[in-house]
Design a protein around this motif. Structure first.
Motif, PDB file in Angstrom:
ATOM      1  N   LEU A  15     -35.927 -25.853  66.954  1.00 19.46           N
ATOM      2  CA  LEU A  15     -36.697 -25.153  67.749  1.00 19.46           C
ATOM      3  C   LEU A  15     -37.908 -26.070  68.297  1.00 19.46           C
ATOM      4  O   LEU A  15     -38.107 -27.096  67.716  1.00 19.46           O
ATOM      5  CB  LEU A  15     -37.373 -23.900  67.156  1.00 19.46           C
ATOM      6  N   PRO A  16     -38.431 -25.755  69.438  1.00 20.68           N
ATOM      7  CA  PRO A  16     -39.245 -26.779  69.895  1.00 20.68           C
ATOM      8  C   PRO A  16     -40.612 -26.424  68.932  1.00 20.68           C
ATOM      9  O   PRO A  16     -40.784 -25.384  68.337  1.00 20.68           O
ATOM     10  CB  PRO A  16     -39.758 -26.231  71.253  1.00 20.68           C
ATOM     11  N   THR A  17     -41.615 -27.528  68.911  1.00 24.21           N
ATOM     12  CA  THR A  17     -42.704 -27.233  67.905  1.00 24.21           C
ATOM     13  C   THR A  17     -43.872 -27.257  69.012  1.00 24.21           C
ATOM     14  O   THR A  17     -43.962 -27.774  69.949  1.00 24.21           O
ATOM     15  CB  THR A  17     -42.555 -28.545  66.810  1.00 24.21           C
ATOM     16  N   LEU A  18     -44.954 -26.494  68.307  1.00 22.53           N
ATOM     17  CA  LEU A  18     -46.204 -26.702  69.089  1.00 22.53           C
ATOM     18  C   LEU A  18     -47.306 -27.355  68.204  1.00 22.53           C
ATOM     19  O   LEU A  18     -47.424 -26.911  66.997  1.00 22.53           O
ATOM     20  CB  LEU A  18     -46.637 -25.036  69.110  1.00 22.53           C
ATOM     21  N   GLN A  32     -48.497 -25.802  76.335  1.00 21.80           N
ATOM     22  CA  GLN A  32     -47.478 -26.019  75.388  1.00 21.80           C
ATOM     23  C   GLN A  32     -46.634 -24.707  75.197  1.00 21.80           C
ATOM     24  O   GLN A  32     -45.477 -24.982  75.097  1.00 21.80           O
ATOM     25  CB  GLN A  32     -48.024 -26.447  73.967  1.00 21.80           C
ATOM     26  N   PHE A  33     -47.155 -23.641  75.418  1.00 19.16           N
ATOM     27  CA  PHE A  33     -46.454 -22.490  75.256  1.00 19.16           C
ATOM     28  C   PHE A  33     -45.375 -22.301  76.306  1.00 19.16           C
ATOM     29  O   PHE A  33     -44.404 -21.888  76.323  1.00 19.16           O
ATOM     30  CB  PHE A  33     -47.226 -21.082  75.385  1.00 19.16           C
ATOM     31  N   ARG A  34     -45.984 -22.618  77.565  1.00 16.53           N
ATOM     32  CA  ARG A  34     -45.045 -22.421  78.806  1.00 16.53           C
ATOM     33  C   ARG A  34     -43.850 -23.559  78.634  1.00 16.53           C
ATOM     34  O   ARG A  34     -42.694 -23.011  79.017  1.00 16.53           O
ATOM     35  CB  ARG A  34     -45.845 -22.786  80.171  1.00 16.53           C
ATOM     36  N   ALA A  35     -44.144 -24.566  78.278  1.00 18.45           N
ATOM     37  CA  ALA A  35     -42.865 -25.750  78.131  1.00 18.45           C
ATOM     38  C   ALA A  35     -42.155 -25.187  77.114  1.00 18.45           C
ATOM     39  O   ALA A  35     -40.702 -25.340  77.596  1.00 18.45           O
ATOM     40  CB  ALA A  35     -43.717 -26.995  77.665  1.00 18.45           C
ATOM     41  N   ALA A  36     -42.597 -24.507  76.019  1.00 17.41           N
ATOM     42  CA  ALA A  36     -41.517 -24.447  74.911  1.00 17.41           C
ATOM     43  C   ALA A  36     -40.783 -22.982  75.217  1.00 17.41           C
ATOM     44  O   ALA A  36     -39.447 -22.842  74.795  1.00 17.41           O
ATOM     45  CB  ALA A  36     -42.433 -23.864  73.645  1.00 17.41           C
ATOM     46  N   GLN A  37     -41.308 -21.939  76.105  1.00 15.28           N
ATOM     47  CA  GLN A  37     -40.808 -21.102  76.693  1.00 15.28           C
ATOM     48  C   GLN A  37     -39.579 -21.368  77.522  1.00 15.28           C
ATOM     49  O   GLN A  37     -38.708 -20.680  77.397  1.00 15.28           O
ATOM     50  CB  GLN A  37     -41.554 -20.025  77.504  1.00 15.28           C
ATOM     51  N   GLN A  38     -39.357 -22.370  78.097  1.00 14.65           N
ATOM     52  CA  GLN A  38     -38.255 -22.931  79.092  1.00 14.65           C
ATOM     53  C   GLN A  38     -37.172 -23.593  77.925  1.00 14.65           C
ATOM     54  O   GLN A  38     -36.024 -23.358  78.199  1.00 14.65           O
ATOM     55  CB  GLN A  38     -38.535 -23.970  79.653  1.00 14.65           C
ATOM     56  N   GLN A  39     -37.439 -23.837  76.628  1.00 12.11           N
ATOM     57  CA  GLN A  39     -36.465 -24.219  75.929  1.00 12.11           C
ATOM     58  C   GLN A  39     -35.789 -22.928  74.995  1.00 12.11           C
ATOM     59  O   GLN A  39     -34.666 -23.228  74.678  1.00 12.11           O
ATOM     60  CB  GLN A  39     -37.073 -25.309  75.055  1.00 12.11           C
ATOM     61  N   PRO A  46     -48.219 -24.122  64.017  1.00 15.32           N
ATOM     62  CA  PRO A  46     -49.226 -24.715  63.067  1.00 15.32           C
ATOM     63  C   PRO A  46     -49.124 -23.510  61.617  1.00 15.32           C
ATOM     64  O   PRO A  46     -48.970 -24.127  60.566  1.00 15.32           O
ATOM     65  CB  PRO A  46     -50.593 -24.522  63.246  1.00 15.32           C
ATOM     66  N   ILE A  47     -48.910 -22.109  61.757  1.00 17.02           N
ATOM     67  CA  ILE A  47     -48.657 -21.273  60.755  1.00 17.02           C
ATOM     68  C   ILE A  47     -47.332 -20.741  60.589  1.00 17.02           C
ATOM     69  O   ILE A  47     -47.109 -19.939  59.538  1.00 17.02           O
ATOM     70  CB  ILE A  47     -49.751 -20.101  60.893  1.00 17.02           C
ATOM     71  N   GLY A  48     -46.462 -21.040  61.402  1.00 22.33           N
ATOM     72  CA  GLY A  48     -45.030 -20.567  61.279  1.00 22.33           C
ATOM     73  C   GLY A  48     -44.250 -20.418  62.656  1.00 22.33           C
ATOM     74  O   GLY A  48     -44.763 -20.657  63.490  1.00 22.33           O
ATOM     75  N   PRO A  49     -43.370 -19.677  62.642  1.00 26.80           N
ATOM     76  CA  PRO A  49     -42.588 -19.240  63.828  1.00 26.80           C
ATOM     77  C   PRO A  49     -43.472 -18.784  64.583  1.00 26.80           C
ATOM     78  O   PRO A  49     -44.043 -17.589  64.421  1.00 26.80           O
ATOM     79  CB  PRO A  49     -41.319 -18.700  63.261  1.00 26.80           C
ATOM     80  N   GLU A  50     -43.509 -18.734  65.845  1.00 25.29           N
ATOM     81  CA  GLU A  50     -44.120 -18.115  67.151  1.00 25.29           C
ATOM     82  C   GLU A  50     -43.080 -17.566  68.034  1.00 25.29           C
ATOM     83  O   GLU A  50     -42.338 -18.412  68.601  1.00 25.29           O
ATOM     84  CB  GLU A  50     -45.089 -19.198  67.901  1.00 25.29           C
ATOM     85  N   ILE A  51     -43.365 -16.140  68.254  1.00 27.59           N
ATOM     86  CA  ILE A  51     -42.212 -15.501  69.158  1.00 27.59           C
ATOM     87  C   ILE A  51     -43.205 -15.806  70.451  1.00 27.59           C
ATOM     88  O   ILE A  51     -44.052 -15.306  70.586  1.00 27.59           O
ATOM     89  CB  ILE A  51     -41.963 -13.948  68.687  1.00 27.59           C
TER      90      ILE A  51
END
Length: 408
Positions: A15-18, A32-39, A46-51
């Motif tokens: 998965l993409p990382t933040l 960063q959120f917007r770029a990761a959403q595309q993937q 930093p604290i775990g998986p983010e939905i």
């Protein structure tokens, strides 16, 4: 016979990382959120998986396998037992299972449309009095002068406390809120928190005793009166629910009112729409809470391995449901970064949570914010920001720490 492939762990799914600092604001991290959403619908933060996706966030919030980690704010301060831990983890804000469902079922009967509608007059009086103090000067520090003092008198009126006690409520709230703050040494402040909490409990106990003699038109009386198949709230539950209302309904409203005001100041054409069409106030609340929410995320965990979507969440994983990103998911919202209070029937925002933990006071919060914005749009002409507007970090309660404005 075919055997379904085991869904990969979120930690092994490439998965993409933040990479952001826990002190960063939502605006700093959003690219960063917007770029990761595309993937992918999930990223590793930093604290775990983010939905990040709207659909998966809504699914997780409604899935009872994803639970609120007990006392998560206390754990962050190294507090995992003791009197403060016991009090916090036994509040409805941390409950799960049958007892949580029982209490929600009873309490929801008190949060009726009639109960919230009767607050309108109080809301209007409080907002107008706050504006009266700054109207002639043509400027104010919106957070300190209006947003911060706004909710406490409303909560006092909601519970049925006399108006002259609101400053005492405010003092208790300031001390009790240390339990959800990352800006203090909670281990050292614990005696202060417990003292304020005990004084608040004594005050509520006294109110309950008087209401049992004579019910009045307030939420506390409604909570005392409600009954379901012979089940009623006891004194300890009434005390705990009053505390939960104070905690859940104060900083959230303060921070969101300031955040809503900022985004409206930054879009004067939208402010003019609201001024000329006050019936848009409720839509303005929904859009400001979608575009510029003060509550940007909520944490969940799983007690055993959970498969959902294309992934497996291993037991004990902390999961950040990133409602800030989900409310800007381009798969659900057209042009999600556009701020538009006239959006036509947008999908419901996720800012109030979902499932068994959907905010019980959501309708009251919407009403408080809508009435405030309606009055402000009539009384503060052409508001504009002066200087910078610092925000609190994404995690926890965000929103502006100060918002100096001019108007007129």
């Amino acid at each position: 016979m075919t055997i379904d492939a085991v869904r990969p762990s979120v930690f092994d799914a490439e998965l993409p990382t933040l990479s952001y600092d826990l002190t960063d604001t939502p605006q700093q991290i959003y690219p960063q959120f917007r770029a990761a959403q595309q993937q992918a619908p999930i990223a590793l933060g930093p604290i775990g998986p983010e939905i990040l996706s709207y659909e998966l966030a809504r699914t997780v919030l409604r899935d009872p396998r994803f639970v609120i980690p007990p006392g998560i704010h206390l754990s962050a301060h190294g507090i995992t037992s003791g009197p403060l831990w016991d009090r916090v983890t036994h509040s409805i804000l941390n409950m799960e299972g049958d007892e949580h469902r029982r209490l929600r079922g009873l309490v929801s009967k008190a949060f009726t449309p009639r109960a919230t509608a009767r607050m309108d007059e109080t809301i209007q009086v409080v907002v107008n009095e706050l504006v009266d103090h700054v109207a002639d000067s043509g400027r104010c520090e919106f957070v300190a002068d209006i947003a911060r003092p706004y909710p406490i008198p409303i909560i006092c009126a909601l519970l049925g406390a006399p108006r002259e006690d609101w400053q005492q409520f405010s003092r208790w709230a300031e001390d009790i809120f240390k339990i959800v703050s990352f800006d203090c040494d909670l281990a050292k402040e614990e005696p202060v928190v417990l003292k304020a909490w005990a004084e608040f409990d004594d005050y509520i106990d006294d109110m309950v005793a008087r209401r049992r003699q004579r019910l009045t038109e307030d939420l506390l009386s409604e909570l005392i009166a409600i009954e379901d198949a012979g089940d009623r709230l006891n004194a300890g539950e009434l005390r705990m629910l009053a505390f939960s209302i104070l905690v859940a309904g104060t900083d959230t409203t303060r921070s969101q009112l300031a955040a809503s005001m900022q985004v409206l100041c930054d879009h004067p054409e939208q402010w003019a729409l609201l001024r000329d069409q006050p019936q848009l106030a409720m839509r303005a609340v929904e859009e400001t809470m979608r575009h510029s929410p003060s509550m940007c995320s909520t944490v969940r965990s799983v007690n055993s391995d959970v498969e959902i979507g294309d992934y497996t969440f291993p037991a004990s994983t902390f999961i950040l449901v990133n409602t800030y990103a989900a409310n800007r998911d381009c798969a659900v919202y057209d042009d999600p970064t556009r701020f538009d209070i006239t959006r036509d029937e947008p999908p419901p925002i996720l800012t109030f949570g979902g499932g068994v933990h959907y905010c019980l006071g959501a309708n009251l919060a919407r009403r408080e914010l809508a009435e405030a914005l309606k009055i402000l749009s009539q009384r503060l002409p052409n508001p504009r920001r002066i200087g910078t507007t610092p925000w609190k970090p994404l995690l926890g309660m965000s929103g502006p720490t100060s918002l100096p404005i001019e108007f007129g």
